[in-house]
Design a protein around this motif. Structure first.
Motif, PDB file in Angstrom:
ATOM      1  N   TYR A 254      -4.591  -4.994  -5.572  1.00 39.63           N
ATOM      2  CA  TYR A 254      -5.359  -5.366  -4.385  1.00 39.63           C
ATOM      3  C   TYR A 254      -6.849  -5.207  -4.648  1.00 39.63           C
ATOM      4  O   TYR A 254      -7.271  -4.307  -5.399  1.00 39.63           O
ATOM      5  CB  TYR A 254      -4.971  -4.476  -3.197  1.00 39.63           C
ATOM      6  N   ASP A 255      -7.640  -6.079  -3.982  1.00 38.70           N
ATOM      7  CA  ASP A 255      -9.083  -5.873  -4.008  1.00 38.70           C
ATOM      8  C   ASP A 255      -9.423  -4.772  -3.008  1.00 38.70           C
ATOM      9  O   ASP A 255      -8.535  -4.153  -2.423  1.00 38.70           O
ATOM     10  CB  ASP A 255      -9.825  -7.169  -3.693  1.00 38.70           C
ATOM     11  N   PHE A 256     -10.706  -4.524  -2.792  1.00 35.26           N
ATOM     12  CA  PHE A 256     -11.109  -3.393  -1.956  1.00 35.26           C
ATOM     13  C   PHE A 256     -10.582  -3.537  -0.529  1.00 35.26           C
ATOM     14  O   PHE A 256      -9.993  -2.595   0.032  1.00 35.26           O
ATOM     15  CB  PHE A 256     -12.634  -3.269  -1.930  1.00 35.26           C
ATOM     16  N   ILE A 257     -10.749  -4.721   0.058  1.00 32.58           N
ATOM     17  CA  ILE A 257     -10.284  -4.943   1.435  1.00 32.58           C
ATOM     18  C   ILE A 257      -8.764  -4.861   1.498  1.00 32.58           C
ATOM     19  O   ILE A 257      -8.187  -4.255   2.408  1.00 32.58           O
ATOM     20  CB  ILE A 257     -10.766  -6.308   1.972  1.00 32.58           C
ATOM     21  N   GLY A 258      -8.101  -5.463   0.505  1.00 32.78           N
ATOM     22  CA  GLY A 258      -6.643  -5.406   0.453  1.00 32.78           C
ATOM     23  C   GLY A 258      -6.139  -3.983   0.318  1.00 32.78           C
ATOM     24  O   GLY A 258      -5.106  -3.621   0.896  1.00 32.78           O
TER      25      GLY A 258
END
Length: 560
Positions: A254-258
């Motif tokens: 996941y990226d940061f928001i994910g």
């Protein structure tokens, strides 16, 4: 005037109440018998990993030339040995009733452990004992992962043992608790995190100059027994050093928001291996009562509440950071094969311990004790209702029941049409879990296995390569997870849990398996839940068809 004790506080009442509650929980098995539902996911679909073959525990604890390989042909014997856990003793005569007794036994131990933890160290006799009893039942009415045994459910029991050891009392009982927990839990599921916590606590005591030899001995006993009970894994890890499928697994990044969204999701929701069902009752009341306690409570209660909330958020942070893309990419390069995000399974016990302290703290600061008792009682009963709806009610109503899922009568019919000496050949399973065939006495080329040689995964890939190339979903599932060594079909996909869907929607499939490798492994028959349209073209002979609608499965049996 003769003194008459409150009937609700007598030992007789407490015993009868506990007996009544346990009877409710286990009523599906007593009333419906083998028609009751038992968890399939991560349980019945992988009972081969517990050594369950031909209806019972049927393998060895230790290396032996007599050990048969019911799955994973050609792999070293160490991958076919069961962990040294107490539940295997219960499964040695009959799996189903052994399962029921095992569920009763570890839940009873967990119930007793939490009851005395609440009575002596949390409620401290401020609340009547029946509050500790029904709270303990709320805890053990959770649908714990069956193969975990005491792993999660027994954490309060283990905590009780170490508190006694720290206080240097009830030492014999405390060492017995540690012994039972270590031999009745999964080290790599929960124990490794508990061991890390014990290491930190021992270092803290050493730093503070507080010598507690019994606490150190208890921790050492826990480590030693964990090594012994899980010796197949440690033997491979330190002696054989055979690369396993674990190093080839790759989970979603996941990226940061994910990562933030994923962490919030796991904070709010239960996980399938460690259900807590905390969102409706426990979470809001824990927040409200925590605020009240921080305003009006004593320093001891405040520190404990704050500490448990901090611990909960530490688990969440570790879980979230594991799936954060930069961290996962770096960690995967280490090839350790250990998923440390599973520390989140500890949050279940923290939620309930936090809630217990919050309920007790609310009672202490509430001026109207009768009203406080009524509120606490209602909250616990509501939580019991939520938990039972996901355990007892599910065992009554979910489909298929154990008898349907294992379909012993149907397999008995099949046995009369195939070779009698099932030890001399293997079968391939298409569209259903190989563990079902194992339970019915068949050796299978495939299986569900969370730990096996990486080389075997590569060889198995060659068997199903053409099927995987026809499905991006199956290719990702096998290459990045790989515990499911199934003879996949691109049309059936992963719909093994819904045989009615297969029966009603998939009448035929085209088989693209590598039969040269299947023959090399000794596979003589294919059991398929759909008719193979190109059977003649690939050298298969249809020898038996079982399509009776009373059975859960529809089988086409082919000889290679």
């Amino acid at each position: 005037m003769i003194f008459r004790p409150n009937i609700f506080e007598t030992k007789s009442f407490l015993f009868l109440l506990a007996l009544f509650l346990f009877a409710i929980y286990f009523s599906p098995y007593l009333i419906r018998g083998k028609d009751a539902y038992i968890l399939i996911h991560d349980n019945l679909n992988q009972i081969n990993m517990q050594g369950i073959f031909d209806g019972k525990f049927n393998t060895s604890f230790f290396p032996s030339s007599s050990v048969q390989h019911y799955t994973l042909p050609t792999t070293p014997m160490i991958f076919h040995l069961a962990h040294l856990k107490l539940d295997k003793l219960f499964f040695s005569f009959d799996y189903f009733w052994g399962f029921v007794f095992n569920e009763l036994f570890y839940r009873l131990l967990s119930f007793i452990g939490l009851f005395f933890l609440l009575k002596n160290f949390i409620f401290k006799k401020k609340l009547p004992d029946y509050f500790a009893l029904i709270f303990s039942f709320a805890w053990i009415s959770l649908p714990f992962w069956p193969q975990g045994n005491l792993s999660i459910s027994g954490i309060p029991l283990l905590l009780l043992g170490f508190i006694y050891i720290f206080q240097r009392r009830n030492l014999l009982l405390s060492y017995l608790i540690i012994f039972v927990y270590s031999c009745y839990s999964n080290f790599f599921f929960v124990g490794i995190y508990l061991l890390f916590a014990l290491l930190i606590l021992n270092l803290y005591l050493l730093w503070k100059g507080e010598k507690n030899i019994h606490f150190l001995l208890g921790s050492t006993l826990f480590l030693s027994l964990s090594l012994i009970t899980h010796f197949p894994i440690f033997y491979n890890l330190f002696v054989l050093k055979i690369p396993t499928n674990r190093i080839a697994q790759s989970l979603t990044e996941y990226d940061f928001i994910g990562t933030i969204k994923n962490t919030i999701y796991i904070f709010i929701n239960s996980n399938k291996l460690s259900h807590s069902f905390h969102v409706y009752i426990i979470l809001p009341t824990a927040i409200i009562f925590s605020i009240l306690i921080l305003k009006k409570g004593k320093n001891r209660e405040k520190k404990i509440i704050i500490g448990l909330w901090i611990l909960q958020f530490i688990f969440l942070f570790i879980f979230g950071i594991y799936f954060f893309a930069p961290v996962m990419k770096f960690y995967n390069r280490l090839n350790l094969g250990f998923n440390f995000s599973r520390i989140y399974v500890l949050k279940t016990s923290v939620w309930y311990l936090l809630w217990a302290f919050c309920l007790n703290g609310f009672y202490l600061i509430c001026e109207k004790k009768r009203i406080a008792k009524a509120i606490i009682l209602i909250l616990i009963i509501l939580q019991i209702g939520i938990n039972l709806s996901h355990s007892t009610v599910r065992a009554y109503n979910n489909y298929p029941g154990f008898k349907k899922f294992m379909s012993e009568s149907q397999f008995d019919e099949i046995k009369s049409h195939v070779g009698e000496n099932r030890a001399e050949y293997l079968i391939g399973c298409i569209g259903f879990f190989p563990a079902v065939a194992n339970y019915n006495g068949f050796k299978t080329v495939g299986s569900f296995s969370s730990y096996y040689p990486l080389e075997f995964k590569k060889q198995f890939y060659k068997i199903i390569e053409n099927e995987l190339r026809s499905s991006e979903m199956l290719m990702d599932y096998f290459t990045n997870r790989g515990s499911a060594l199934f003879l996949f079909d691109d049309k059936i996909g992963k719909k093994y849990y819904d045989q009615n869907y297969i029966r009603n929607n998939i009448s035929k499939i085209s088989c693209e398996l590598n039969f040269r490798i299947l023959r090399k492994y000794g596979v003589k028959y294919l059991f398929s839940t759909a008719k193979i349209s190109n059977a003649e073209d690939i050298g298969l002979t249809l020898i038996f068809v079982s399509t009776n609608p009373q059975y859960y499965y529809r089988f086409y049996v082919y000889q290679i």
